[in-house]
Design a protein around this motif. Structure first.
Motif, PDB file in Angstrom:
ATOM      1  N   PHE A  99       0.817  -1.208   0.000  1.00  0.00           N
ATOM      2  CA  PHE A  99       0.000   0.000   0.000  1.00  0.00           C
ATOM      3  C   PHE A  99       0.858   1.268   0.000  1.00  0.00           C
ATOM      4  CE2 PHE A  99      -2.343   3.300   2.381  1.00  0.00           C
ATOM      5  CZ  PHE A  99      -3.368   3.515   1.477  1.00  0.00           C
ATOM      6  N   PHE A 100       1.803   1.328   0.916  1.00  0.00           N
ATOM      7  CA  PHE A 100       2.622   2.532   1.033  1.00  0.00           C
ATOM      8  C   PHE A 100       3.566   2.695  -0.161  1.00  0.00           C
ATOM      9  CE2 PHE A 100       1.391   1.387   5.362  1.00  0.00           C
ATOM     10  CZ  PHE A 100       0.726   2.561   5.701  1.00  0.00           C
ATOM     11  N   ILE A 101       4.117   1.603  -0.615  1.00  0.00           N
ATOM     12  CA  ILE A 101       5.008   1.658  -1.779  1.00  0.00           C
ATOM     13  C   ILE A 101       4.209   2.070  -3.020  1.00  0.00           C
ATOM     14  CG2 ILE A 101       6.509   0.278  -3.273  1.00  0.00           C
ATOM     15  CD1 ILE A 101       7.150  -1.404  -0.753  1.00  0.00           C
ATOM     16  N   SER A 102       2.994   1.555  -3.155  1.00  0.00           N
ATOM     17  CA  SER A 102       2.147   1.886  -4.306  1.00  0.00           C
ATOM     18  C   SER A 102       1.851   3.379  -4.377  1.00  0.00           C
ATOM     19  CB  SER A 102       0.821   1.122  -4.232  1.00  0.00           C
ATOM     20  OG  SER A 102       1.015  -0.240  -4.374  1.00  0.00           O
ATOM     21  N   ILE A 103       1.534   3.962  -3.249  1.00  0.00           N
ATOM     22  CA  ILE A 103       1.231   5.396  -3.234  1.00  0.00           C
ATOM     23  C   ILE A 103       2.440   6.197  -3.697  1.00  0.00           C
ATOM     24  CG2 ILE A 103       0.755   7.382  -1.737  1.00  0.00           C
ATOM     25  CD1 ILE A 103      -1.034   5.498  -0.079  1.00  0.00           C
ATOM     26  N   ILE A 104       3.580   5.910  -3.125  1.00  0.00           N
ATOM     27  CA  ILE A 104       4.794   6.660  -3.461  1.00  0.00           C
ATOM     28  C   ILE A 104       5.129   6.513  -4.948  1.00  0.00           C
ATOM     29  CG2 ILE A 104       7.285   6.785  -3.068  1.00  0.00           C
ATOM     30  CD1 ILE A 104       6.622   5.880  -0.122  1.00  0.00           C
ATOM     31  N   ILE A 105       5.135   5.293  -5.439  1.00  0.00           N
ATOM     32  CA  ILE A 105       5.525   5.053  -6.830  1.00  0.00           C
ATOM     33  C   ILE A 105       4.485   5.604  -7.802  1.00  0.00           C
ATOM     34  CG2 ILE A 105       5.903   3.216  -8.539  1.00  0.00           C
ATOM     35  CD1 ILE A 105       7.395   1.723  -6.297  1.00  0.00           C
ATOM     36  N   SER A 106       3.198   5.492  -7.467  1.00  0.00           N
ATOM     37  CA  SER A 106       2.153   6.024  -8.347  1.00  0.00           C
ATOM     38  C   SER A 106       2.237   7.549  -8.446  1.00  0.00           C
ATOM     39  CB  SER A 106       0.768   5.603  -7.850  1.00  0.00           C
ATOM     40  OG  SER A 106       0.608   4.212  -7.960  1.00  0.00           O
ATOM     41  N   VAL A 107       2.586   8.199  -7.367  1.00  0.00           N
ATOM     42  CA  VAL A 107       2.740   9.662  -7.395  1.00  0.00           C
ATOM     43  C   VAL A 107       3.971  10.046  -8.215  1.00  0.00           C
ATOM     44  CG1 VAL A 107       3.324  11.675  -5.966  1.00  0.00           C
ATOM     45  CG2 VAL A 107       1.491  10.132  -5.263  1.00  0.00           C
ATOM     46  N   ILE A 108       5.059   9.346  -8.003  1.00  0.00           N
ATOM     47  CA  ILE A 108       6.305   9.693  -8.709  1.00  0.00           C
ATOM     48  C   ILE A 108       6.174   9.457 -10.208  1.00  0.00           C
ATOM     49  CG2 ILE A 108       8.724   9.002  -9.014  1.00  0.00           C
ATOM     50  CD1 ILE A 108       8.793   8.493  -5.966  1.00  0.00           C
ATOM     51  N   LEU A 109       5.544   8.378 -10.631  1.00  0.00           N
ATOM     52  CA  LEU A 109       5.514   8.015 -12.047  1.00  0.00           C
ATOM     53  C   LEU A 109       4.316   8.566 -12.823  1.00  0.00           C
ATOM     54  CD1 LEU A 109       6.811   4.332 -11.989  1.00  0.00           C
ATOM     55  CD2 LEU A 109       8.050   6.417 -12.565  1.00  0.00           C
TER      56      LEU A 109
END
Length: 178
Positions: free
Chosen positions: A161-171
């Protein structure tokens, strides 16, 4: 040419399958190296790196190769949710099967976890709560392979969940308005 939604599904499912098999291989490697994979603190969990790598690769492929450089936050989160679901299902099923095939995996976990819990200082037990600690310690011998599989399944979603949020925002990249 396939629709972007179908490419999102195909990429997520493919990466989830590959990562699930690779994740299970990492579990086996840790176990046979003498380190039980279920007794590592969550911040040392290899899934953090595995998820980050596969999520970045999947979203970059989707964005750059199939959507002309555009990716919304929602698409990133949906793609990562599908990826995590497949990863967690594959890994959990394989963990459960491995517990059936190799009962020593489960018994080693129970023995090691009990010895670690018995080594906890009395002051820490007081802070945690004696009753709750006692319940957890007495319930540990009844642990089954399905319990380990379910634990791995649930924790995969928490980590993801936390990794998904970070990566989705960055990419993410929105279409340029002119």
């Amino acid at each position: 040419m396939p629709k972007p939604a179908s490419r999102l599904v195909v990429i997520s499912l493919r990466n989830g399958l590959i990562a699930g098999l690779l994740g299970f291989a990492f579990l086996l490697a840790l176990y046979y190296m003498g380190k039980h994979p279920f007794l590592f603190p969550v911040y040392f969990d290899f899934r953090i790196i595995l998820f980050a790598v596969f999520m970045v690769m999947g979203l970059k492929e989707l964005r750059d190769d199939h959507q002309q450089g555009e990716l919304s936050f929602g698409q990133g989160m949906i793609s990562n949710l599908l990826f995590t679901t497949i990863f967690a299902m594959i890994a959990a099923i394989m963990i459960w099967l491995f517990c059936v095939i190799e009962p020593r995996f489960l018994s080693n976990y129970i023995e090691t976890a009990m010895s670690q819990m018995n080594a906890i200082a009395p002051e820490v037990i007081e802070q945690l709560g004696k009753d709750e600690f006692g319940r957890n310690l007495s319930a540990l011998p009844a642990t089954k392979g399905k319990d380990l599989a379910l634990d791995y399944f649930v924790k995969s979603f928490i980590i993801s969940f936390f990794i998904s949020i970070i990566i989705s925002v960055i990419l993410r990249r929105q279409p340029k308005t002119t």
